[in-house]
Scaffold this active site. Structure first.
Site, PDB file in Angstrom:
ATOM      1  N   GLY A  62       2.513   2.342  10.907  1.00 31.39           N
ATOM      2  CA  GLY A  62       3.397   3.491  10.782  1.00 31.39           C
ATOM      3  C   GLY A  62       4.035   3.957  12.078  1.00 31.39           C
ATOM      4  O   GLY A  62       4.695   4.983  12.132  1.00 31.39           O
ATOM      5  N   HIS A  73      -9.572   0.730   4.800  1.00 31.73           N
ATOM      6  CA  HIS A  73      -8.311   0.940   5.516  1.00 31.73           C
ATOM      7  C   HIS A  73      -8.566   1.824   6.730  1.00 31.73           C
ATOM      8  O   HIS A  73      -9.400   2.729   6.690  1.00 31.73           O
ATOM      9  CB  HIS A  73      -7.270   1.572   4.591  1.00 31.73           C
ATOM     10  CG  HIS A  73      -5.900   1.559   5.172  1.00 31.73           C
ATOM     11  ND1 HIS A  73      -5.468   2.509   6.078  1.00 31.73           N
ATOM     12  CD2 HIS A  73      -4.867   0.691   5.018  1.00 31.73           C
ATOM     13  CE1 HIS A  73      -4.226   2.216   6.449  1.00 31.73           C
ATOM     14  NE2 HIS A  73      -3.835   1.127   5.818  1.00 31.73           N
ATOM     15  N   GLU A 121      -7.107   4.241   7.992  1.00 36.14           N
ATOM     16  CA  GLU A 121      -6.964   5.689   7.793  1.00 36.14           C
ATOM     17  C   GLU A 121      -8.262   6.275   7.258  1.00 36.14           C
ATOM     18  O   GLU A 121      -8.635   7.404   7.596  1.00 36.14           O
ATOM     19  CB  GLU A 121      -5.781   5.972   6.847  1.00 36.14           C
ATOM     20  CG  GLU A 121      -4.447   5.759   7.545  1.00 36.14           C
ATOM     21  CD  GLU A 121      -3.301   5.327   6.650  1.00 36.14           C
ATOM     22  OE1 GLU A 121      -2.237   5.006   7.198  1.00 36.14           O
ATOM     23  OE2 GLU A 121      -3.470   5.298   5.414  1.00 36.14           O
ATOM     24  N   ASN A 180       0.855  -1.187   0.000  1.00 30.49           N
ATOM     25  CA  ASN A 180       0.000   0.000   0.000  1.00 30.49           C
ATOM     26  C   ASN A 180       0.893   1.240   0.000  1.00 30.49           C
ATOM     27  O   ASN A 180       1.496   1.572   1.011  1.00 30.49           O
ATOM     28  CB  ASN A 180      -0.907  -0.034   1.240  1.00 30.49           C
ATOM     29  CG  ASN A 180      -1.801   1.187   1.344  1.00 30.49           C
ATOM     30  OD1 ASN A 180      -1.897   1.992   0.402  1.00 30.49           O
ATOM     31  ND2 ASN A 180      -2.467   1.333   2.474  1.00 30.49           N
ATOM     32  N   LYS A 194      -0.049   4.235  -0.229  1.00 32.27           N
ATOM     33  CA  LYS A 194      -0.755   5.362   0.408  1.00 32.27           C
ATOM     34  C   LYS A 194      -0.628   6.619  -0.460  1.00 32.27           C
ATOM     35  O   LYS A 194      -0.603   6.517  -1.692  1.00 32.27           O
ATOM     36  CB  LYS A 194      -0.251   5.565   1.841  1.00 32.27           C
ATOM     37  CG  LYS A 194      -0.368   4.277   2.671  1.00 32.27           C
ATOM     38  CD  LYS A 194      -0.185   4.477   4.137  1.00 32.27           C
ATOM     39  CE  LYS A 194      -0.347   3.148   4.866  1.00 32.27           C
ATOM     40  NZ  LYS A 194      -0.224   3.288   6.318  1.00 32.27           N
ATOM     41  N   SER A 230       3.453  -2.070  10.303  1.00 33.74           N
ATOM     42  CA  SER A 230       4.911  -2.003  10.459  1.00 33.74           C
ATOM     43  C   SER A 230       5.614  -3.312  10.099  1.00 33.74           C
ATOM     44  O   SER A 230       6.520  -3.765  10.794  1.00 33.74           O
ATOM     45  CB  SER A 230       5.278  -1.551  11.882  1.00 33.74           C
ATOM     46  OG  SER A 230       4.779  -0.247  12.135  1.00 33.74           O
ATOM     47  N   GLU A 284      -5.190  -5.222  10.462  1.00 32.59           N
ATOM     48  CA  GLU A 284      -4.189  -4.194  10.721  1.00 32.59           C
ATOM     49  C   GLU A 284      -4.472  -3.504  12.044  1.00 32.59           C
ATOM     50  O   GLU A 284      -5.346  -2.639  12.112  1.00 32.59           O
ATOM     51  CB  GLU A 284      -4.215  -3.145   9.604  1.00 32.59           C
ATOM     52  CG  GLU A 284      -3.838  -3.681   8.248  1.00 32.59           C
ATOM     53  CD  GLU A 284      -3.441  -2.558   7.298  1.00 32.59           C
ATOM     54  OE1 GLU A 284      -2.264  -2.524   6.919  1.00 32.59           O
ATOM     55  OE2 GLU A 284      -4.283  -1.718   6.981  1.00 32.59           O
TER      56      GLU A 284
END
Length: 254
Positions: free
Chosen positions: A172, A96, A98, A10, A12, A212, A166
């Site tokens: 991150g 996702h 985010e 991904n 992003k 990560s 996730e």
């Protein structure tokens, strides 16, 4: 027949034309296990999809990072599933964290999006995962079960779905779920699918881990029986993504 390892990258909201060309060159030159051992999908931003699609090696595939919940039309700024199909983009990432957290996409909205994308012929990487507060409160399984339930309520065929777990606290941040933590949630998710969808879906659906993932920790994660691959963030922009793809050998030799 075992579940084939799936490695997604991904990208992003990153990249320029020059950077994308460089990443694709690195991927094209990489020595990786064959397609019968590992399935590789990379997900650039919308604007680079055609560029990556035409220049990427044929054994790797391309995913969009999102698509709209229904047919296109007066939805400024959105990209429809039909457009992705028109561009021959086979995969899409949906839900996702985010987008769930920043753009407030609800479980139901994500479920609707997954169903619509599948109905148009796309394959879906459906993301689920808990926040740090939820994990510390001991509600990890309740949260991911609720997220999965909202998807299961809208679809009947799981053949083209990869479930990506996730943990939000590991995305991150450099924190990574231990292999045991990842395996525990993946095992419980598979148990949930067995009880609430079907034993066949539970046995065949790939549940991949994101948060990560790096070249340093991927082999140990890949060795877990219920971890069927990865959705890689930052490391997918670097040459180490090739090493992560190679972790498929761990499964092959298991």
């Amino acid at each position: 027949m075992g579940r084939k390892l799936f490695v997604g990258g991904n990208w992003k909201c990153n990249g320029t034309t020059e950077e994308v060309n460089k990443i694709v060159s690195t991927l094209n030159a990489g020595q990786v296990p064959s397609q019968d051992v590992v399935e590789v999908v990379v997900s650039p931003p919308f604007v680079f999809l055609p560029l990556v699609k035409t220049s990427l090696r044929p054994d790797f595939h391309v995913a969009a990072q999102n698509c709209w919940v229904k047919k296109g039309g007066a939805f400024t700024g959105e990209v429809s599933a039909e457009m992705l199909v028109n561009l021959s983009i086979p995969w899409v990432i949906i839900g996702h964290s985010e987008r769930r957290l920043i753009l407030k996409e609800s479980n139901e909205f994500v479920g609707d999006k997954v169903a619509y994308a599948l109905a148009q012929g796309l394959k879906v990487i459906a993301c689920i995962g808990e926040t740090l507060e939820q994990r510390e409160a001991g509600s990890t399984m309740a949260v991911v079960a609720e997220q999965t339930k909202a998807i299961a309520a809208k679809i009947s065929n799981w053949t083209d779905v990869v479930l990506a777990y996730e943990p939000v606290w590991a995305i991150g941040t450099g924190k990574v779920a231990t292999p045991a933590q990842a395996q525990e949630v993946h095992f419980e998710l598979r148990k949930w699918l067995q009880a609430n969808v079907s034993p066949e879906v539970a046995a065949s659906t790939r549940i991949i881990y994101g948060g990560s993932v790096t070249a340093a920790n991927c082999k140990e994660l890949a060795a877990q029986p219920d971890v069927d691959g990865f959705l890689v963030g930052g490391a997918s922009l670097k040459p180490e993504f090739i090493d992560i793809i190679k972790s498929a050998e761990v499964k092959k030799n298991a």
